[in-house]
Motif scaffolding. Structure first.
Motif, PDB file in Angstrom:
ATOM      1  N   HIS A 294       1.299  21.941  34.682  1.00  0.00           N
ATOM      2  CA  HIS A 294       0.614  20.732  35.154  1.00  0.00           C
ATOM      3  C   HIS A 294       1.630  19.609  35.381  1.00  0.00           C
ATOM      4  N   ALA A 295       2.588  19.479  34.468  1.00  0.00           N
ATOM      5  CA  ALA A 295       3.613  18.442  34.618  1.00  0.00           C
ATOM      6  C   ALA A 295       4.407  18.649  35.912  1.00  0.00           C
ATOM      7  N   GLN A 296       4.651  19.904  36.275  1.00  0.00           N
ATOM      8  CA  GLN A 296       5.366  20.179  37.519  1.00  0.00           C
ATOM      9  C   GLN A 296       4.531  19.772  38.734  1.00  0.00           C
ATOM     10  N   SER A 297       3.207  19.936  38.648  1.00  0.00           N
ATOM     11  CA  SER A 297       2.346  19.503  39.752  1.00  0.00           C
ATOM     12  C   SER A 297       2.391  17.995  39.920  1.00  0.00           C
ATOM     13  N   VAL A 298       2.323  17.285  38.812  1.00  0.00           N
ATOM     14  CA  VAL A 298       2.394  15.828  38.872  1.00  0.00           C
ATOM     15  C   VAL A 298       3.738  15.390  39.449  1.00  0.00           C
ATOM     16  N   ALA A 299       4.812  16.047  39.012  1.00  0.00           N
ATOM     17  CA  ALA A 299       6.149  15.701  39.511  1.00  0.00           C
ATOM     18  C   ALA A 299       6.254  15.977  41.011  1.00  0.00           C
ATOM     19  N   LEU A 300       5.649  17.075  41.478  1.00  0.00           N
ATOM     20  CA  LEU A 300       5.702  17.400  42.905  1.00  0.00           C
ATOM     21  C   LEU A 300       4.931  16.376  43.719  1.00  0.00           C
ATOM     22  N   LEU A 301       3.809  15.922  43.194  1.00  0.00           N
ATOM     23  CA  LEU A 301       3.040  14.881  43.884  1.00  0.00           C
ATOM     24  C   LEU A 301       3.889  13.622  44.039  1.00  0.00           C
ATOM     25  N   ARG A 302       4.552  13.245  42.967  1.00  0.00           N
ATOM     26  CA  ARG A 302       5.398  12.037  43.028  1.00  0.00           C
ATOM     27  C   ARG A 302       6.590  12.233  43.959  1.00  0.00           C
ATOM     28  N   GLU A 303       7.137  13.444  44.000  1.00  0.00           N
ATOM     29  CA  GLU A 303       8.315  13.704  44.824  1.00  0.00           C
ATOM     30  C   GLU A 303       7.985  13.680  46.317  1.00  0.00           C
ATOM     31  N   THR A 304       6.927  14.372  46.714  1.00  0.00           N
ATOM     32  CA  THR A 304       6.615  14.501  48.144  1.00  0.00           C
ATOM     33  C   THR A 304       5.698  13.399  48.650  1.00  0.00           C
ATOM     34  N   ARG A 305       4.968  12.716  47.761  1.00  0.00           N
ATOM     35  CA  ARG A 305       4.166  11.525  48.057  1.00  0.00           C
ATOM     36  C   ARG A 305       3.254  11.691  49.275  1.00  0.00           C
ATOM     37  N   PRO A 306       2.361  12.668  49.229  1.00  0.00           N
ATOM     38  CA  PRO A 306       1.397  12.814  50.323  1.00  0.00           C
ATOM     39  C   PRO A 306       0.456  11.613  50.374  1.00  0.00           C
ATOM     40  N   ASP A 335      -9.031  15.976  31.644  1.00  0.00           N
ATOM     41  CA  ASP A 335      -7.876  15.111  31.364  1.00  0.00           C
ATOM     42  C   ASP A 335      -6.788  15.291  32.421  1.00  0.00           C
ATOM     43  N   ARG A 336      -6.533  16.540  32.803  1.00  0.00           N
ATOM     44  CA  ARG A 336      -5.499  16.785  33.819  1.00  0.00           C
ATOM     45  C   ARG A 336      -5.924  16.251  35.178  1.00  0.00           C
ATOM     46  N   SER A 337      -7.198  16.382  35.481  1.00  0.00           N
ATOM     47  CA  SER A 337      -7.702  15.844  36.742  1.00  0.00           C
ATOM     48  C   SER A 337      -7.560  14.332  36.788  1.00  0.00           C
ATOM     49  N   LYS A 338      -7.858  13.671  35.670  1.00  0.00           N
ATOM     50  CA  LYS A 338      -7.747  12.207  35.624  1.00  0.00           C
ATOM     51  C   LYS A 338      -6.301  11.771  35.805  1.00  0.00           C
ATOM     52  N   GLU A 339      -5.363  12.464  35.147  1.00  0.00           N
ATOM     53  CA  GLU A 339      -3.960  12.095  35.294  1.00  0.00           C
ATOM     54  C   GLU A 339      -3.503  12.267  36.735  1.00  0.00           C
ATOM     55  N   MET A 340      -3.874  13.397  37.330  1.00  0.00           N
ATOM     56  CA  MET A 340      -3.484  13.656  38.712  1.00  0.00           C
ATOM     57  C   MET A 340      -4.117  12.643  39.660  1.00  0.00           C
ATOM     58  N   THR A 341      -5.380  12.315  39.420  1.00  0.00           N
ATOM     59  CA  THR A 341      -6.075  11.353  40.280  1.00  0.00           C
ATOM     60  C   THR A 341      -5.465   9.964  40.165  1.00  0.00           C
TER      61      THR A 341
END
Length: 416
Positions: A294-306, A335-341
């Motif tokens: 999950h942490a890698q997904s959050v990091a990828l979101l921040r890196e590629t910034r769609p 909890d993971r959905s809230k963090e990602m959102t």
């Protein structure tokens, strides 16, 4: 001749299927009525993305059964889980999309006439370029309804697009379960060729490309980026659902691509386009997703910034391999959905905030609330023009606007 009522749920691909059903019905002499109680037959085109949607489809089918003489259920839930309607006691014919017109027309084979109106909704024309996909995702139930990719020839789709433009379409939405693998079953991917040909059609219109899985896009990323850069008619927008930032989870999902390939797509489009929109999807709480995944997904979101992100909690779908996996607890997924959102809203708000003070050409595609109109700029970012009548802005108009503010996921623009 029959009076029919049709309701469509789900994605633009489903809407495109409904339009084709309607076109064949109209050409055979049948006509649409707004209420099911006035119809000889009601058609329910279903979606089955998550369990909540499934419950809503069953409830709506039960309601329609009480309102009309005959009910036909089609679409993804009907094809993948037709037994659910029977188990619920719904008295309906459960049919494939292609079977619906023939069922209504009592076996007749109507021929679509050249002058049939192809516009789906106002100035928006929907063009399904193919049906099916090449993936075998462990969690997906839609593939049971759509099957493998079936791509009509480029020229056939170009002619359909030309008919949409001649009928008044200002925005053509290219749809399919996976547009990136268009032509794959014939040994040659041709999405870039199709887009280039559609952009050669005379007229003032824009083209939006629908969902394309990263694996299909990656192999033609250079060719696609070149076509986007060369054609102003193309919205600078791609929807490539990565679903996870962890290669381990992607493997369990059987997603075919790896994170590196997704990142390379983003880098390629960054190289060719100065201003474009990346859209992607994440599934949070997949059964094998560990905290570090999950942490890698959050990091990828921040890196590629769609600039457009769909976050979905994993939901078991019957008949899929992932349904047999031991799931994570509901609170973990929440909890993971809230963090990602939260990260999503931060990233999207930053993108729209950066637009304030800029001038963009937008296309007004549909009416908004009150006197506003919804518009899209060259990167398919939504811009709201308020008090449109005061500015003489109507649906179908191209207009230059100055971005004056935003509400996280859309901007406000004043005509200049």
């Amino acid at each position: 001749m029959a009076r029919y009522h049709i309701e469509t749920y789900g994605c633009t691909s489903n809407r495109g299927e409904s339009r084709q059903i309607e076109r064949r019905l109209r050409d055979a002499g049948h006509h649409r009525v707004e209420g099911a109680e006035e119809a000889d037959v009601a058609i329910l085109n279903t979606c089955t993305v998550v369990e909540k949607t499934e419950r809503n489809m069953l409830r709506r089918a039960e309601e329609l059964e009480d309102e009309t003489a005959d009910l036909i259920v089609t679409g993804c839930m009907a094809l993948a889980q037709g037994e659910e309607f029977r188990d619920a006691g719904v008295n309906a014919d459960v049919l494939h999309w292609d079977e619906v017109p023939e069922a209504v027309t009592n076996g007749e084979c109507p021929t679509t006439t050249p002058d049939a109106e192809p516009i789906l909704d106002g100035v928006i024309g929907i063009l399904p370029i193919a049906r099916g996909c090449m993936s075998d995702c462990s969690y997906c139930i839609t593939k049971q309804a759509t099957g493998k990719i079936d791509s009509p020839p480029v020229e056939e789709n170009v002619e359909k697009a030309r008919a949409l433009v001649h009928a008044g379409a200002k925005e053509i939405r290219i749809t399919g379960q996976d547009t990136g693998v268009y032509g794959w079953e014939k040994g040659e991917r041709k999405l870039h060729e199709l887009l280039d040909r559609i952009c050669d059609i005379e007229g003032d219109f824009r083209v939006r490309v629908g969902m394309a899985n990263p694996k299909g896009v990656h192999g033609i990323r250079e060719e696609l980026a070149e076509v986007f850069a060369a054609n102003e008619k193309l919205y600078n927008f791609i929807h490539a659902p990565v679903q996870s930032g962890s290669d381990d989870v992607l493997g369990d999902m059987r997603r075919q691509h790896q994170v590196e390939e997704y990142v390379e797509i983003v880098e390629t489009f960054d190289e060719y386009l100065d201003y474009w929109t990346l859209s992607t999807d994440f599934i949070v709480g997949f059964p094998t997703e560990e905290p570090e995944d999950h942490a890698q997904s959050v990091a990828l979101l921040r890196e590629t910034r769609p600039e457009k992100i769909n976050v979905t909690r994993f939901s078991k779908r019957p008949g899929t391999d992932a349904a047999d996996m031991k799931g994570l607890g509901g609170q973990v997924k929440k909890d993971r959905s809230k963090e990602m959102t939260d990260v999503k809203m931060e990233v999207v708000a930053e993108a729209y905030d950066a637009m304030v003070g800029e001038t963009h050409e937008v296309l007004a595609v549909e009416e908004g609330t009150g006197d506003s109109v919804k518009c899209y700029d060259e990167a398919y970012r939504q811009v709201i023009v308020q008090n449109a009548p005061d500015h003489a802005v109507e649906v179908g108009d191209f207009v230059d606007v100055e971005i004056t503010g935003h509400q996280t996921v859309y901007a406000f623009g004043d005509p200049v």
